[in-house]
Design a protein around this motif. Structure first.
Motif, mmCIF file in Angstrom:
data_model
loop_
_atom_site.group_PDB
_atom_site.id
_atom_site.type_symbol
_atom_site.label_atom_id
_atom_site.label_comp_id
_atom_site.label_asym_id
_atom_site.label_seq_id
_atom_site.Cartn_x
_atom_site.Cartn_y
_atom_site.Cartn_z
ATOM 1 N N ARG A 131 0.843 -1.207 0.000
ATOM 2 C CA ARG A 131 0.000 0.000 0.000
ATOM 3 C C ARG A 131 0.876 1.255 0.000
ATOM 4 O O ARG A 131 0.614 2.213 -0.725
ATOM 5 C CB ARG A 131 -0.918 0.016 1.219
ATOM 6 C CG ARG A 131 -2.171 -0.814 1.086
ATOM 7 C CD ARG A 131 -2.994 -0.751 2.358
ATOM 8 N NE ARG A 131 -3.535 0.579 2.570
ATOM 9 C CZ ARG A 131 -4.797 0.922 2.355
ATOM 10 N NH1 ARG A 131 -5.651 0.022 1.914
ATOM 11 N NH2 ARG A 131 -5.218 2.154 2.592
ATOM 12 N N VAL A 132 1.893 1.247 0.829
ATOM 13 C CA VAL A 132 2.761 2.419 0.933
ATOM 14 C C VAL A 132 3.621 2.565 -0.317
ATOM 15 O O VAL A 132 3.749 3.654 -0.886
ATOM 16 C CB VAL A 132 3.644 2.317 2.189
ATOM 17 C CG1 VAL A 132 4.644 3.459 2.243
ATOM 18 C CG2 VAL A 132 2.781 2.313 3.446
ATOM 19 N N SER A 170 3.176 1.510 -3.352
ATOM 20 C CA SER A 170 2.470 1.800 -4.598
ATOM 21 C C SER A 170 1.772 3.160 -4.590
ATOM 22 O O SER A 170 1.283 3.608 -5.623
ATOM 23 C CB SER A 170 1.435 0.704 -4.885
ATOM 24 O OG SER A 170 0.486 0.610 -3.833
ATOM 25 N N LEU A 171 1.737 3.831 -3.445
ATOM 26 C CA LEU A 171 1.021 5.108 -3.369
ATOM 27 C C LEU A 171 1.593 6.171 -4.306
ATOM 28 O O LEU A 171 0.814 6.879 -4.967
ATOM 29 C CB LEU A 171 1.009 5.607 -1.925
ATOM 30 C CG LEU A 171 0.156 6.847 -1.660
ATOM 31 C CD1 LEU A 171 -1.305 6.579 -1.999
ATOM 32 C CD2 LEU A 171 0.280 7.278 -0.200
ATOM 33 N N PRO A 172 2.909 6.357 -4.407
ATOM 34 C CA PRO A 172 3.402 7.357 -5.372
ATOM 35 C C PRO A 172 2.940 7.094 -6.796
ATOM 36 O O PRO A 172 2.655 8.044 -7.544
ATOM 37 C CB PRO A 172 4.928 7.236 -5.238
ATOM 38 C CG PRO A 172 5.153 6.703 -3.860
ATOM 39 C CD PRO A 172 4.008 5.775 -3.611
ATOM 40 N N LEU A 173 2.865 5.838 -7.182
ATOM 41 C CA LEU A 173 2.371 5.516 -8.524
ATOM 42 C C LEU A 173 0.947 6.012 -8.706
ATOM 43 O O LEU A 173 0.611 6.605 -9.745
ATOM 44 C CB LEU A 173 2.436 4.001 -8.751
ATOM 45 C CG LEU A 173 1.732 3.477 -10.007
ATOM 46 C CD1 LEU A 173 2.409 4.009 -11.262
ATOM 47 C CD2 LEU A 173 1.714 1.942 -10.014
ATOM 48 N N TYR A 174 0.101 5.820 -7.704
ATOM 49 C CA TYR A 174 -1.293 6.239 -7.824
ATOM 50 C C TYR A 174 -1.428 7.760 -7.768
ATOM 51 O O TYR A 174 -2.307 8.326 -8.423
ATOM 52 C CB TYR A 174 -2.136 5.574 -6.743
ATOM 53 C CG TYR A 174 -2.346 4.097 -6.988
ATOM 54 C CD1 TYR A 174 -3.038 3.655 -8.112
ATOM 55 C CD2 TYR A 174 -1.837 3.141 -6.117
ATOM 56 C CE1 TYR A 174 -3.223 2.304 -8.344
ATOM 57 C CE2 TYR A 174 -2.020 1.795 -6.339
ATOM 58 C CZ TYR A 174 -2.709 1.380 -7.455
ATOM 59 O OH TYR A 174 -2.892 0.035 -7.688
ATOM 60 N N LEU A 175 -0.585 8.412 -6.975
ATOM 61 C CA LEU A 175 -0.627 9.870 -6.969
ATOM 62 C C LEU A 175 -0.292 10.424 -8.355
ATOM 63 O O LEU A 175 -0.878 11.411 -8.807
ATOM 64 C CB LEU A 175 0.356 10.414 -5.927
ATOM 65 C CG LEU A 175 -0.005 10.154 -4.459
ATOM 66 C CD1 LEU A 175 1.112 10.640 -3.550
ATOM 67 C CD2 LEU A 175 -1.316 10.821 -4.091
ATOM 68 N N TRP A 176 0.655 9.782 -9.029
ATOM 69 C CA TRP A 176 0.978 10.179 -10.400
ATOM 70 C C TRP A 176 -0.169 9.836 -11.347
ATOM 71 O O TRP A 176 -0.556 10.636 -12.193
ATOM 72 C CB TRP A 176 2.258 9.466 -10.836
ATOM 73 C CG TRP A 176 2.605 9.655 -12.281
ATOM 74 C CD1 TRP A 176 3.296 10.692 -12.845
ATOM 75 C CD2 TRP A 176 2.262 8.770 -13.358
ATOM 76 N NE1 TRP A 176 3.411 10.513 -14.201
ATOM 77 C CE2 TRP A 176 2.782 9.341 -14.553
ATOM 78 C CE3 TRP A 176 1.580 7.566 -13.436
ATOM 79 C CZ2 TRP A 176 2.635 8.739 -15.791
ATOM 80 C CZ3 TRP A 176 1.431 6.957 -14.670
ATOM 81 C CH2 TRP A 176 1.957 7.548 -15.830
ATOM 82 N N LEU A 177 -0.749 8.641 -11.182
ATOM 83 C CA LEU A 177 -1.799 8.194 -12.089
ATOM 84 C C LEU A 177 -3.058 9.038 -11.953
ATOM 85 O O LEU A 177 -3.735 9.344 -12.949
ATOM 86 C CB LEU A 177 -2.116 6.719 -11.812
ATOM 87 C CG LEU A 177 -3.167 6.053 -12.707
ATOM 88 C CD1 LEU A 177 -2.715 6.080 -14.162
ATOM 89 C CD2 LEU A 177 -3.409 4.621 -12.243
ATOM 90 N N VAL A 190 -1.724 -3.556 -3.147
ATOM 91 C CA VAL A 190 -1.585 -2.750 -4.358
ATOM 92 C C VAL A 190 -2.945 -2.292 -4.861
ATOM 93 O O VAL A 190 -3.142 -1.124 -5.214
ATOM 94 C CB VAL A 190 -0.841 -3.546 -5.453
ATOM 95 C CG1 VAL A 190 -0.866 -2.788 -6.776
ATOM 96 C CG2 VAL A 190 0.594 -3.807 -5.025
ATOM 97 N N THR A 191 -3.913 -3.198 -4.895
ATOM 98 C CA THR A 191 -5.220 -2.845 -5.450
ATOM 99 C C THR A 191 -6.036 -1.954 -4.518
ATOM 100 O O THR A 191 -6.905 -1.206 -4.979
ATOM 101 C CB THR A 191 -6.025 -4.115 -5.765
ATOM 102 O OG1 THR A 191 -6.173 -4.902 -4.569
ATOM 103 C CG2 THR A 191 -5.333 -4.951 -6.824
ATOM 104 N N GLN A 192 -5.768 -2.004 -3.225
ATOM 105 C CA GLN A 192 -6.528 -1.204 -2.272
ATOM 106 C C GLN A 192 -5.847 0.119 -1.931
ATOM 107 O O GLN A 192 -6.445 0.964 -1.269
ATOM 108 C CB GLN A 192 -6.739 -1.996 -0.970
ATOM 109 C CG GLN A 192 -7.591 -3.230 -1.112
ATOM 110 C CD GLN A 192 -9.060 -2.914 -1.212
ATOM 111 O OE1 GLN A 192 -9.541 -1.964 -0.611
ATOM 112 N NE2 GLN A 192 -9.802 -3.710 -1.972
ATOM 113 N N SER A 193 -4.626 0.329 -2.376
ATOM 114 C CA SER A 193 -3.831 1.477 -1.946
ATOM 115 C C SER A 193 -4.510 2.829 -2.158
ATOM 116 O O SER A 193 -4.529 3.656 -1.244
ATOM 117 C CB SER A 193 -2.473 1.453 -2.650
ATOM 118 O OG SER A 193 -1.695 2.573 -2.278
#
Length: 729
Positions: free
Chosen positions: A434-435, A437-444, A500-503
């Motif tokens: 979760r932690v 993968s968070l930068p990836l989601y902030l970018w996405l 990853v999916t819940q992040s």
């Protein structure tokens, strides 16, 4: 540059999925207050998460309470938790507690801080008390569980609704809300690490739940120097030193391990020196695991009796109940850690006192009545879609967290003493991924609509969840019994994928809810109803408890009995547990995928909403400034006295022409203008979205406009970008 030009510039940037609004954080909060608010998430989320994740493991597996009475309590509390929210939200939105001298004036306390102070002690009491029941009789356990649950639902409703509403009020744009949630990550990571350790502390022993000594498929359980077998695996718990009944049925014993001369006269076994070490164990255990019994006791009755005394909570000298069983220190420690984490919620009080939105800042509009507010909230299509997403998501996650231990014990076939370790092995990778993968989601999330990201993740999760549960079952049913090394690897892999999916779920949730609240606020000319929105969402979300309770009850209808050993459960009960994970979970995830794509605030509608919210924020900030200037100093409380430039254009990317505009608006006392006509308002909103950015000479043009138009130009520009009612959006 006129005001509509500035709005066009903001609207043009907002047309992308990422919020490109000025980096406003609502009321002026210091870095300390922002991080204090983020740290409070430990106390808001952790106790509730632990309660949801571990309650069935605690009361069904370790206390042996029947699933039917627990299901009845869960259904009643689920309905109560759903119905009490709107009342508390209506009182909070109307500032009822601010009428008390303790929380007055409202400008100094805000509407949310009093409810956090009220709800947090109740939430702590409910989540901690559930671990330390005064009696292990089933009726007393059910009553204690119901009382603890009642404290929890009332405390959490008051506390969590206030905290969630404060997020929307303190951080007024999607971008600032995203940053506010991101600040919670390090604190939630720490609390989740603690939560992952709690099952290892609480459940790494075999409880005395079943009516017979259960022999797991993995082999004979062996007591050691730290933990003994459950009390039922010893002969006769009340008659600690009485072995004559079993000895009478035993074959003639070999030479005794101890002679009277080698034993002090006061030793409890001195009166019966010709007793084997195995005589301290139950006959059914000895029949299957005699070698293990002899090895664990080293051939000495004294060691077996000591283990037996520890398991049954008896004093080894007198044989009387000592009042301290195996779980006493374990569950007491867990309760203390939960209470300690719960107190962190008080850190949100100081920031919540800065919430700026009050009734007089909404153009003098009176608050809606309870029924009118409920109707207005559920009338919004965007909110109905969001509430459906939250309801199904809560059904899925509550079922997964609450009943995963039942799947591991009764379908996979692990020993009950291994549940804590395997749950910890699954939760730790969840936290890590979760932690990470968070930068990836902030970018996405800067490049894709959050609802679309949510849908894609649920589709991926639906395909993988069945695979991992089938792999766990295959490992558990392998020849020779479950191998913990393989089970641990599979559980860790499943946890990593789930993390990853819940992040990004928390960030996405607040963004989607924030836009629904913003649409309602635009339609009502700035009257904000965050509390009612979260309460109505709670009505739907908390009804998931009824669904999860019915799933638990279905296990009982299929013949599940926690007092029987896992190997003795009827096949129908095992099948019911298995199908709830292999069928129910994927179906819910598929529905969530469709609902995410159905979220309506997208594209032009979203861009127009951002432009309208920016105008309302500017107008509200101007009125706050005017109110503070016009009031005597003694009555202003702690309300903000910042200029409009500090509120709206506090951004690293602010340009001189925007700052000049903000200074002009700060000195203006023009009231917020209604649009001249429906068509004019809608056309102006569309124009604000689609217009190109002004040329590089706009700053000098703005200066000319200021000299020529003055306050009349400002009034005209406010009318141009005045938001249209929602029915025309």
């Amino acid at each position: 540059m006129h005001m509509h030009t500035a709005s066009r510039r903001r609207g043009s940037r907002a047309s992308a999925p990422e919020e490109c609004e000025a980096e406003t954080e609502g009321p002026e909060l210091s870095a300390l207050l922002r991080w204090s608010f983020a740290a409070a998430s430990i106390g808001v989320w952790s106790p509730v998460f632990i309660f949801s994740a571990l309650r069935n493991t605690l009361y069904v597996i370790h206390f042996g309470v029947g699933v039917q009475p627990l299901s009845i309590v869960n259904i009643v509390m689920g309905w109560w938790n759903a119905l009490n929210g709107p009342f508390i939200a209506r009182w909070a939105d109307a500032g009822v507690l601010n009428r008390l001298s303790l929380f007055s004036p409202a400008e100094a306390w805000g509407r949310r801080a009093p409810w956090i102070l009220l709800g947090t002690p109740l939430a702590i009491a409910g989540t901690a008390a559930i671990w330390v029941p005064p009696s292990h009789e089933e009726g007393a356990l059910v009553a204690w569980y119901a009382g603890s649950y009642f404290l929890l639902v009332n405390g959490v409703t008051a506390q969590m609704q206030a905290y969630l509403a404060s997020i929307q009020e303190l951080f007024t744009t999607g971008a600032s809300r995203k940053r506010a949630i991101a600040r919670q990550v390090p604190f939630l990571t720490v609390s989740q690490l603690v939560s992952a350790v709690l099952p290892v502390i609480a459940f790494s022993y075999t409880p005395d739940t079943t009516e017979t000594c259960c022999i797991p498929a993995s082999g004979c359980p062996q007591p050691d120097e730290h933990d003994s077998l459950p009390c039922v695996c010893y002969r006769d718990a009340p008659d600690l030193f009485g072995v004559h009944d079993y000895r009478a049925r035993s074959p003639p014993p070999p030479p005794p391990p101890l002679s009277p001369a080698e034993s002090p006269p006061s030793a409890p076994w001195a009166a019966a020196p010709w007793v084997l070490a195995t005589d301290a164990f139950a006959p059914d255990y000895v029949a299957q695991c005699a070698a293990a019994a002899n090895a664990s006791a080293d051939g000495l009755l004294s060691e077996a009796l000591k283990l037996r005394a520890d398991a049954c909570g008896l004093d080894p000298e007198t044989g009387e109940p000592s009042g301290v069983g195996t779980e006493f220190w374990r569950f007491g420690l867990v309760a203390g850690l939960i209470a300690l984490m719960g107190t962190c919620a008080f850190l949100a009080v100081a920031p919540a006192r800065r919430t700026p939105i009050s009734l007089e800042e909404a153009g003098g509009q009176a608050p809606l009545s309870l029924c009118a507010s409920l109707r207005a909230t559920f009338r919004l299509h965007s909110f109905r879609v969001y509430a459906a997403i939250m309801f199904l998501s809560q059904c899925y996650m509550s079922h997964l967290l609450t009943n995963i231990s039942l799947y591991l014990v009764y379908v996979v076939g692990i020993d009950v003493a291994q549940v804590g370790f395997l749950m910890g092995a699954m939760m730790l990778p969840v936290i890590a991924t979760r932690v990470l993968s968070l930068p990836l989601y902030l970018w996405l999330l800067q490049r894709a609509h959050p609802a679309s990201v949510y849908s894609v993740l649920r589709a991926i999760e639906a395909g993988l969840v069945v695979l991992f549960f089938l792999l766990l079952k295959a490992e558990g049913n392998a020849e020779g019994g479950p191998q913990m090394s393989k089970l641990t690897a599979t559980a860790a892999a499943a946890g990593a994928v789930l993390g990853v999916t819940q992040s990004p779920n928390d960030i996405i949730s607040h963004m989607l809810m924030g836009w629904a609240i913003d649409e309602d606020g635009v339609e009502r000319r700035g009257l904000r109803r965050e509390g009612m929105f979260y309460a109505c969402n709670g009505v739907c979300q908390h009804l998931s408890e009824v669904v999860v309770a019915l799933i638990l009850a279905s296990y009982g209808w299929a013949g599940f009995d926690p007092k029987q050993c896992p190997s003795e459960q009827p096949a129908s009960a095992v099948t019911a547990i298995e199908l709830s994970f292999l069928v129910f979970g994927p179906v819910v995830l598929a529905l969530l995928t469709l609902l995410g794509f159905a979220y309506p605030i997208r594209g032009e509608r979203l861009a127009r909403l951002k432009a309208q919210v920016a105008v309302l924020n500017e107008d509200r900030s101007r009125r706050i400034t005017e109110r503070n200037v016009s009031r005597p100093a003694s009555t202003r409380g702690t309300a903000s006295t910042r200029t409009l430039a500090e509120v709206v254009f506090r951004s690293r990317s602010s340009r001189p022409d925007e700052v000049a505009l903000s200074e002009q608006l700060t000195t203006s006392s023009v009231p917020y203008s209604e649009p001249a006509s429906e068509a004019g308002g809608a056309a102006a909103s569309a124009e604000a979205v689609s217009a190109e950015a002004p040329d590089k000479n706009s700053s000098s043009k703005h200066g000319i406009a200021d000299e020529a138009g003055g306050e009349e130009a400002v009034e005209r520009d406010l009318a141009v970008v005045a938001p249209a009612p929602l029915s025309r959006v």
